[in-house]
Design an enzyme around this catalytic site. Structure first.
Site, short mmCIF file in Angstrom:
data_model
loop_
_atom_site.label_atom_id
_atom_site.label_comp_id
_atom_site.label_asym_id
_atom_site.label_seq_id
_atom_site.Cartn_x
_atom_site.Cartn_y
_atom_site.Cartn_z
CE LYS A 214 -3.78 -1.91 -1.06
NZ LYS A 214 -4.01 -2.18 -1.98
CG ASP B 250 -2.98 -0.35 -4.78
OD1 ASP B 250 -3.40 -0.21 -5.92
OD2 ASP B 250 -4.06 -1.68 -5.02
CD GLU C 152 -3.21 -2.55 -7.39
OE1 GLU C 152 -3.19 -3.72 -7.90
OE2 GLU C 152 -5.01 -2.98 -7.26
CG ASP D 159 -8.60 -2.26 -7.86
OD1 ASP D 159 -9.86 -2.41 -8.18
OD2 ASP D 159 -8.14 -2.28 -6.87
CE LYS E 16 -10.61 -3.73 -4.17
NZ LYS E 16 -9.48 -3.54 -5.25
MG MG Z 1 -5.95 -1.83 -6.09
#
Ligand code: MG
Length: 372
Positions: free
Chosen positions: A165, A193, A218, A241, A265
């Site tokens: 992250k 990401d 990402e 994403d 997702k």
């Molecule tokens: Mg992501």
């Protein structure tokens, strides 16, 4: 088969690590999850779950999921949950948008389809590919050294794919990425990401500073156009994403060659029905996928396992076992990670049985005469 009743529970899912932090200082300590039971006139019940990543990740929030189900639920009484495509079109007619509201309901419809047919959801979604599904571990945002330590620890548990992250201070993010890549071995996969957290000039500095590393980037920026601009200035493999939430942006991004991998997702697309459509389109287009959800407990982890295990292996970039991140079990029968892998249940439906003593009394119940 007809829907007779919908029961809805709120469940707290505390983080085993205490806190999960990502871009722009966002964090969650206890996830607010919603579990639904769809009871039918056959005596069969299907279960589903939706768990937004706090109220500030996607346009979704936990109380909104329950408010939406409360609004949509009465229209579903009397409908046939086995007609998954038809009932999704019907849900869209009753409530425009709000895909995450429909996600847990749609998951429960697939659970019912599996229980009725005697087949696992994985089989119904196209068939089981391979023995097991490889998982990644998301590494909460902390200091570069601490994130490298966490990666080393999870690597000892069997993970070989890691999603850092980042999306914070670009200079610290560069250190985070270098520190973690430095302890990984050849064959390990690292994804940085940013979760939309960088402005374009910051993203450009980061991708330039890590261009010598084996790392995926990402969703660096908020908008699709900003991400495309960064993509056109880096050779690093690229994942989209947050901007890919239905077939239309997926087709546009593919036409623009805007990414190499997409993240699907379940709740972002509105449930397993729509996630499967996107999955099948991505396979057709030759795009690898991260198959997961925003967050969740045992029921969402089971749903992810069925979606992932029914995806051809070469297109499975990664998946997530969210039930190993949280300390509150919700159901028996959910997949458990073994050496960085999990597998979908071979029992009918999702293969889970909710722990009713954990769920307790429903927050609300929708029942009565179906609307004409
Ligand atoms: Mg992501």
């Amino acid at each position: 088969m007809k829907i007779e009743r919908i029961r809805v529970w709120q469940v707290d899912l505390p983080l085993a690590e205490g806190r999960y932090s990502w871009s722009e200082g966002k964090s969650v300590d206890v996830f607010d999850s919603t579990v639904v039971a769809v009871d039918t006139d056959t005596g069969l019940t299907g279960y589903g779950e939706v768990c937004p990543l706090g109220p500030f990740y996607l346009p979704a929030y936990a109380e909104g999921a329950r408010a939406g189900i409360r609004r949509l639920g009465p229209a579903l009484l009397g409908q046939n949950p086995l007609h998954v495509e038809k009932i999704n079109r019907y849900m869209d007619r009753c409530l425009q948008g709000h895909p995450y509201v429909k996600s847990a309901l749609d998951m429960a419809f697939w659970d019912l389809l599996g229980k009725k047919s005697g087949l696992p959801v994985c089989d119904l979604m196209g068939g089981r590919y391979g023995e097991r599904v490889r998982l990644y571990r998301a590494i909460s945002q902390e200091s570069p050294d601490r994130m490298a330590e966490k990666v080393a620890g999870y690597r000892r548990e069997g993970y070989r794919r890691f999603q850092l992250k980042v999306g914070g201070d670009p200079d610290v993010d560069i250190e985070r990425i270098r520190a973690v890549r430095g302890i990984l071995e050849s064959g390990d996969v690292l994804v940085a990401d940013a979760n939309t957290g960088w402005l374009p000039h910051q993203a450009m500095r980061v991708v330039a500073a890590i261009r010598d590393l084996d790392v995926y980037v990402e969703q660096p920026c908020r908008s699709y156009e900003e991400c495309l601009g960064v993509r056109q200035h880096t050779d690093l493999p690229f994942v989209l994403d947050e901007n890919i939430d239905s077939l239309t942006p997926l087709l546009r991004a593919h036409a623009d060659r805007a990414m190499d991998v997409i993240n699907i997702k379940i709740s972002k697309f509105g449930g397993l029905t729509r996630a499967r459509q996107a999955r099948d389109l991505a396979v057709h287009l030759g795009l690898a996928m991260t198959l997961e959800d925003s967050w969740g407990g045992d029921i969402i982890t089971a749903a992810i396992s069925h979606l992932a295990h029914s995806t051809p292996e070469e297109f499975r970039f990664t998946s997530t076992d969210f039930n190993s991140y949280v300390s509150q079990p919700l159901a028996s029968g959910a997949p458990r990670r073994v050496d960085g892998f999990f597998e979908a249940s071979t029992s009918p439906g999702l293969g889970i049985e909710p722990l009713m003593d954990v769920l307790g009394e429903p927050e609300f119940v929708i029942e009565g005469d179906p609307s004409p």
